[in-house]
Design a protein around this motif. Structure first.
Motif, PDB file in Angstrom:
ATOM      1  N   ALA A 273       0.835  -1.206   0.000  1.00 46.24           N
ATOM      2  CA  ALA A 273       0.000   0.000   0.000  1.00 46.24           C
ATOM      3  C   ALA A 273       0.864   1.249   0.000  1.00 46.24           C
ATOM      4  O   ALA A 273       0.555   2.248  -0.670  1.00 46.24           O
ATOM      5  CB  ALA A 273      -0.913  -0.014   1.225  1.00 46.24           C
ATOM      6  N   GLN A 274       1.980   1.206   0.725  1.00 44.41           N
ATOM      7  CA  GLN A 274       2.889   2.355   0.758  1.00 44.41           C
ATOM      8  C   GLN A 274       3.463   2.616  -0.634  1.00 44.41           C
ATOM      9  O   GLN A 274       3.533   3.764  -1.089  1.00 44.41           O
ATOM     10  CB  GLN A 274       4.024   2.078   1.754  1.00 44.41           C
ATOM     11  CG  GLN A 274       5.074   3.191   1.825  1.00 44.41           C
ATOM     12  CD  GLN A 274       6.301   2.750   2.620  1.00 44.41           C
ATOM     13  OE1 GLN A 274       6.320   1.680   3.213  1.00 44.41           O
ATOM     14  NE2 GLN A 274       7.332   3.582   2.609  1.00 44.41           N
ATOM     15  N   ALA A 275       3.865   1.533  -1.335  1.00 42.73           N
ATOM     16  CA  ALA A 275       4.430   1.690  -2.684  1.00 42.73           C
ATOM     17  C   ALA A 275       3.395   2.264  -3.646  1.00 42.73           C
ATOM     18  O   ALA A 275       3.699   3.160  -4.446  1.00 42.73           O
ATOM     19  CB  ALA A 275       4.942   0.340  -3.182  1.00 42.73           C
ATOM     20  N   GLN A 276       2.156   1.747  -3.574  1.00 45.33           N
ATOM     21  CA  GLN A 276       1.109   2.230  -4.475  1.00 45.33           C
ATOM     22  C   GLN A 276       0.731   3.679  -4.166  1.00 45.33           C
ATOM     23  O   GLN A 276       0.514   4.484  -5.070  1.00 45.33           O
ATOM     24  CB  GLN A 276      -0.117   1.329  -4.371  1.00 45.33           C
ATOM     25  CG  GLN A 276       0.124  -0.060  -4.936  1.00 45.33           C
ATOM     26  CD  GLN A 276      -1.132  -0.911  -4.890  1.00 45.33           C
ATOM     27  OE1 GLN A 276      -2.228  -0.400  -4.677  1.00 45.33           O
ATOM     28  NE2 GLN A 276      -0.966  -2.202  -5.094  1.00 45.33           N
ATOM     29  N   ALA A 277       0.670   4.027  -2.865  1.00 39.44           N
ATOM     30  CA  ALA A 277       0.364   5.407  -2.497  1.00 39.44           C
ATOM     31  C   ALA A 277       1.478   6.340  -2.960  1.00 39.44           C
ATOM     32  O   ALA A 277       1.229   7.474  -3.421  1.00 39.44           O
ATOM     33  CB  ALA A 277       0.167   5.515  -0.992  1.00 39.44           C
ATOM     34  N   GLY A 278       2.737   5.882  -2.872  1.00 40.67           N
ATOM     35  CA  GLY A 278       3.849   6.687  -3.361  1.00 40.67           C
ATOM     36  C   GLY A 278       3.760   6.911  -4.856  1.00 40.67           C
ATOM     37  O   GLY A 278       4.008   8.025  -5.358  1.00 40.67           O
ATOM     38  N   GLU A 279       3.382   5.847  -5.607  1.00 43.64           N
ATOM     39  CA  GLU A 279       3.225   5.986  -7.057  1.00 43.64           C
ATOM     40  C   GLU A 279       2.092   6.953  -7.377  1.00 43.64           C
ATOM     41  O   GLU A 279       2.187   7.769  -8.301  1.00 43.64           O
ATOM     42  CB  GLU A 279       2.925   4.603  -7.665  1.00 43.64           C
ATOM     43  CG  GLU A 279       2.762   4.591  -9.174  1.00 43.64           C
ATOM     44  CD  GLU A 279       4.020   4.997  -9.903  1.00 43.64           C
ATOM     45  OE1 GLU A 279       3.884   5.499 -11.043  1.00 43.64           O
ATOM     46  OE2 GLU A 279       5.136   4.853  -9.351  1.00 43.64           O
ATOM     47  N   ALA A 280       0.996   6.876  -6.603  1.00 42.88           N
ATOM     48  CA  ALA A 280      -0.121   7.802  -6.814  1.00 42.88           C
ATOM     49  C   ALA A 280       0.319   9.240  -6.579  1.00 42.88           C
ATOM     50  O   ALA A 280      -0.076  10.162  -7.303  1.00 42.88           O
ATOM     51  CB  ALA A 280      -1.282   7.439  -5.883  1.00 42.88           C
ATOM     52  N   ALA A 281       1.145   9.467  -5.573  1.00 39.26           N
ATOM     53  CA  ALA A 281       1.628  10.822  -5.289  1.00 39.26           C
ATOM     54  C   ALA A 281       2.468  11.356  -6.455  1.00 39.26           C
ATOM     55  O   ALA A 281       2.332  12.519  -6.860  1.00 39.26           O
ATOM     56  CB  ALA A 281       2.442  10.819  -3.998  1.00 39.26           C
ATOM     57  N   ARG A 282       3.337  10.489  -7.015  1.00 35.70           N
ATOM     58  CA  ARG A 282       4.149  10.926  -8.156  1.00 35.70           C
ATOM     59  C   ARG A 282       3.279  11.255  -9.360  1.00 35.70           C
ATOM     60  O   ARG A 282       3.512  12.236 -10.073  1.00 35.70           O
ATOM     61  CB  ARG A 282       5.163   9.828  -8.494  1.00 35.70           C
ATOM     62  CG  ARG A 282       6.316   9.737  -7.486  1.00 35.70           C
ATOM     63  CD  ARG A 282       7.403   8.802  -7.979  1.00 35.70           C
ATOM     64  NE  ARG A 282       6.967   7.406  -7.947  1.00 35.70           N
ATOM     65  CZ  ARG A 282       7.035   6.623  -6.870  1.00 35.70           C
ATOM     66  NH1 ARG A 282       7.483   7.100  -5.717  1.00 35.70           N
ATOM     67  NH2 ARG A 282       6.636   5.372  -6.921  1.00 35.70           N
ATOM     68  N   GLU A 283       2.259  10.412  -9.610  1.00 35.15           N
ATOM     69  CA  GLU A 283       1.360  10.672 -10.737  1.00 35.15           C
ATOM     70  C   GLU A 283       0.580  11.973 -10.524  1.00 35.15           C
ATOM     71  O   GLU A 283       0.331  12.721 -11.470  1.00 35.15           O
ATOM     72  CB  GLU A 283       0.393   9.496 -10.905  1.00 35.15           C
ATOM     73  CG  GLU A 283       1.043   8.219 -11.398  1.00 35.15           C
ATOM     74  CD  GLU A 283       1.493   8.327 -12.841  1.00 35.15           C
ATOM     75  OE1 GLU A 283       0.912   9.131 -13.589  1.00 35.15           O
ATOM     76  OE2 GLU A 283       2.450   7.627 -13.211  1.00 35.15           O
ATOM     77  N   LEU A 284       0.182  12.249  -9.277  1.00 31.51           N
ATOM     78  CA  LEU A 284      -0.552  13.489  -8.987  1.00 31.51           C
ATOM     79  C   LEU A 284       0.317  14.717  -9.252  1.00 31.51           C
ATOM     80  O   LEU A 284      -0.166  15.737  -9.768  1.00 31.51           O
ATOM     81  CB  LEU A 284      -1.037  13.484  -7.538  1.00 31.51           C
ATOM     82  CG  LEU A 284      -2.332  12.709  -7.265  1.00 31.51           C
ATOM     83  CD1 LEU A 284      -2.567  12.582  -5.768  1.00 31.51           C
ATOM     84  CD2 LEU A 284      -3.514  13.419  -7.920  1.00 31.51           C
ATOM     85  N   ARG A 285       1.609  14.662  -8.896  1.00 39.58           N
ATOM     86  CA  ARG A 285       2.499  15.791  -9.173  1.00 39.58           C
ATOM     87  C   ARG A 285       2.593  16.046 -10.676  1.00 39.58           C
ATOM     88  O   ARG A 285       2.526  17.190 -11.144  1.00 39.58           O
ATOM     89  CB  ARG A 285       3.893  15.506  -8.603  1.00 39.58           C
ATOM     90  CG  ARG A 285       3.998  15.594  -7.092  1.00 39.58           C
ATOM     91  CD  ARG A 285       5.446  15.581  -6.606  1.00 39.58           C
ATOM     92  NE  ARG A 285       5.478  15.406  -5.163  1.00 39.58           N
ATOM     93  CZ  ARG A 285       5.589  14.245  -4.546  1.00 39.58           C
ATOM     94  NH1 ARG A 285       5.684  13.117  -5.260  1.00 39.58           N
ATOM     95  NH2 ARG A 285       5.597  14.181  -3.227  1.00 39.58           N
ATOM     96  N   ALA A 286       2.747  14.934 -11.428  1.00 40.90           N
ATOM     97  CA  ALA A 286       2.837  15.077 -12.888  1.00 40.90           C
ATOM     98  C   ALA A 286       1.532  15.619 -13.453  1.00 40.90           C
ATOM     99  O   ALA A 286       1.530  16.480 -14.345  1.00 40.90           O
ATOM    100  CB  ALA A 286       3.176  13.726 -13.518  1.00 40.90           C
ATOM    101  N   TYR A 287       0.403  15.115 -12.935  1.00 43.84           N
ATOM    102  CA  TYR A 287      -0.889  15.580 -13.428  1.00 43.84           C
ATOM    103  C   TYR A 287      -1.087  17.058 -13.132  1.00 43.84           C
ATOM    104  O   TYR A 287      -1.530  17.829 -13.999  1.00 43.84           O
ATOM    105  CB  TYR A 287      -2.013  14.770 -12.776  1.00 43.84           C
ATOM    106  CG  TYR A 287      -3.405  15.259 -13.131  1.00 43.84           C
ATOM    107  CD1 TYR A 287      -3.992  14.924 -14.342  1.00 43.84           C
ATOM    108  CD2 TYR A 287      -4.123  16.076 -12.254  1.00 43.84           C
ATOM    109  CE1 TYR A 287      -5.254  15.386 -14.679  1.00 43.84           C
ATOM    110  CE2 TYR A 287      -5.387  16.550 -12.584  1.00 43.84           C
ATOM    111  CZ  TYR A 287      -5.945  16.197 -13.793  1.00 43.84           C
ATOM    112  OH  TYR A 287      -7.188  16.665 -14.136  1.00 43.84           O
ATOM    113  N   ALA A 288      -0.758  17.486 -11.905  1.00 44.60           N
ATOM    114  CA  ALA A 288      -0.943  18.895 -11.519  1.00 44.60           C
ATOM    115  C   ALA A 288      -0.111  19.823 -12.404  1.00 44.60           C
ATOM    116  O   ALA A 288      -0.529  20.942 -12.723  1.00 44.60           O
ATOM    117  CB  ALA A 288      -0.561  19.086 -10.052  1.00 44.60           C
TER     118      ALA A 288
END
Length: 552
Positions: A273-288
């Protein structure tokens, strides 16, 4: 080759299961027992027409199923893969149901399929020769179609017909151009203006959907950006963010798992879950970083939507179809411009006629060669069907004017005796001769068929004696190369079968039902005796039946 046939609640057949072998198989039985029902079931499984009347009384639906051998790497196998209908290697399963409302469902290898797909598969599997085939021999179109099929000219005949229709369309356009010049000029001018207006607008396929998506994105840019940033803070950047807490919990449980292994799977889940949440955070930065806050782009998108919507309203079409509408207007304008230019139109007419002439010439050559081959082959077959010395010929008679079917009509001619001249089939053949001649043609045509299973449904009607024996031997010869199924009422034909099935009627729950039984040698003698002598079977008919079977 057909391997198995299953029938449920079809006409008077409640439940029938057949495992079919190669070679020549005959199906016999009393009139009304349901012999032809088996042929009808096969025909429906390869795309034939069906309706609610075929469902057995008291049942909700009829169900038909057949299993065929499938040649690995063959054209049919390739088509199944291309169509997403493949199944087990080396086998093809067809299934069809018809309910009380007449609705039909088709399946190929367990995949839902259309009736057209069922028919397309069936063309490579089964060739059915019906007992009324001789009726088509009396029609001019039926004779021409049979010749084209035998000569391998069906595709060329269809292309010739298309070229003829194109030529006739341009001819009519040329005639109309002279009669309605003023009206067409007004239409041409109006269409030219519409095409010019739409061409400047330059609508593209799929543009409307792209614009709608872009508008939603631009119009909600602020809320999309705010939502992405808020989620990012919650995950990793705010005080008490999720990611650091997940990492801490996962680390703590991982260390405790050294003392109790039961915690290890839970720690692994948290690490995942930590790895997936970290990946989601990186994708959110790119999306923003990609979210557009561009009022000018939004305004331009809205302008484009408005002009497309206005044009669509003016053309009375949906905005997403404007590109197709422009193509249609251009096609019609091209026709009108041809009509406005007699010289150009006449060149088009001449080119279209030249194409028709070329195709019709090729078709004539193929028909001539096919007519000679068909004449020789059918004449040879006639000799063994009580038409000794008879001749068959296909005459090609020129038409008064070119037609969609080409420049000639095929006329089947026959002479039943060497001393008699050839005359058109429709004028000289008696019912019995016509039936025999039809059978001769079908025997020839079956040899040309590329399919593995041939079905003959009482094509031996109207013949008997030595002719019936000859027919049986001819079908047996074909069975040496391919699978042949034949519904027959003639003992001479039935005796030639490599395998024999008997179809009978029985009463089940107050209803008549069809039963099918494979016959052993002694049972075949009884069945042949019944066919020879009706219900009054005697030792004489049994001896005759045994002699027939030994002769087969």
């Amino acid at each position: 080759m057909l391997r198995a046939l299953g029938i449920r609640n079809f006409v008077i057949a409640e439940r029938v299961e057949l495992e079919v072998e190669g070679g020549f198989t005959v199906l016999t039985g009393e009139t009304g027992a349901g012999k032809s029902i088996l042929v009808d079931a096969i025909e429906l499984l390869v795309g034939g027409r069906g309706d609610a009347a075929l469902v057995r009384e008291g049942a909700d639906r009829a169900e038909l199923q057949a299993e065929f051998d499938l040649e690995a790497g063959g054209p049919l196998a390739a088509w199944l893969v291309e169509s997403g209908l493949e199944g087990d290697p080396g086998a093809l399963l067809l299934r069809r149901t018809i309910d009380r409302q007449g609705r039909t469902r088709c399946f190929i290898n367990g995949h839902a399929a259309t009736l057209a797909q069922l028919a397309q598969a069936g063309e490579s599997l089964v060739d059915i020769h019906g007992q009324h085939a001789h009726q088509s021999l009396l029609r001019a179109a039926g004779q021409r179609d049979l010749l084209d099929a035998f000569a391998g000219a069906e595709a060329l005949a269809a292309e010739t017909g298309g070229a003829y229709r194109d030529w006739q369309r341009l001819e009519r356009l040329a005639d109309d151009a002279e009669k309605q010049f003023a009206q067409r000029e007004a239409e041409r001018s109006d269409l030219a203006a519409q095409v010019s207006e739409l061409a400047r607008l330059a609508p593209r396929e799929g543009e409307w959907g792209d614009l709608e998506a872009a508008h939603r994105r631009l119009a909600h840019g602020s809320s999309l950006l705010a939502g992405a940033q808020s989620a990012l803070e919650t995950l990793s950047e705010a005080e008490g963010a999720c990611l650091p807490q997940l990492a801490a919990v996962a680390s703590r449980l991982a260390s405790l798992a050294e003392h109790d292994g039961g915690l290890r799977p839970i720690a692994e889940l948290l690490q995942s879950a930590q790895a997936q949440a970290g990946e989601a955070a990186r994708e959110l930065r790119a999306y923003a970083s990609r979210v557009e806050l561009d009022p000018e782009a939004l305004l331009e998108t809205e302008r484009r939507i408005e002009v497309l919507h206005t044009a669509a309203r003016k053309q009375r079409v949906r905005p997403e179809t404007l590109a197709q509408r422009l193509a249609q207007l251009r096609e019609r304008l091209a026709e009108l411009e041809l009509a406005a230019s007699p010289e150009a139109l006449q060149r088009e007419v001449a080119a279209s006629l030249a194409r028709y002439d070329s195709l019709a010439d090729q078709l004539s050559v193929k028909r001539k060669a096919g007519a000679q081959r068909l004449s020789r082959a059918v004449s040879a077959q006639m000799q063994g069907l009580a038409m000794k010395g008879g001749r068959f010929a296909v005459a090609l008679e020129s038409l008064d004017a070119p037609a969609a079917a080409g420049r000639e009509q095929a006329v089947f001619q026959v002479s039943a005796h060497p001393s008699l001249p050839l005359r058109p089939l429709a004028k000289v053949a008696s019912g019995g001769e016509l039936s025999r001649l039809s059978l001769a043609i079908q025997l020839v045509a079956s040899r040309m068929s590329p399919v593995g299973t041939l079905v003959f449904d009482e094509v031996d009607a109207g013949i008997g004696g030595a002719v019936a024996d000859a027919v049986g031997r001819a079908l047996k010869r074909i069975g040496g190369d391919r699978q042949v199924l034949c519904v027959t009422h003639l003992p001479q034909v039935a005796a030639q079968g490599d395998h024999h099935w008997s179809v009978s009627r029985r009463t089940s729950g107050g209803q008549i039902a069809t039963a099918v039984q494979r016959l052993a040698a002694d049972s075949r003698v009884e069945e042949l005796a019944r066919m020879l002598g009706g219900q009054g079977i005697t030792e004489t008919t049994r001896r005759h039946a045994a002699e027939l079977l030994r002769g087969g």
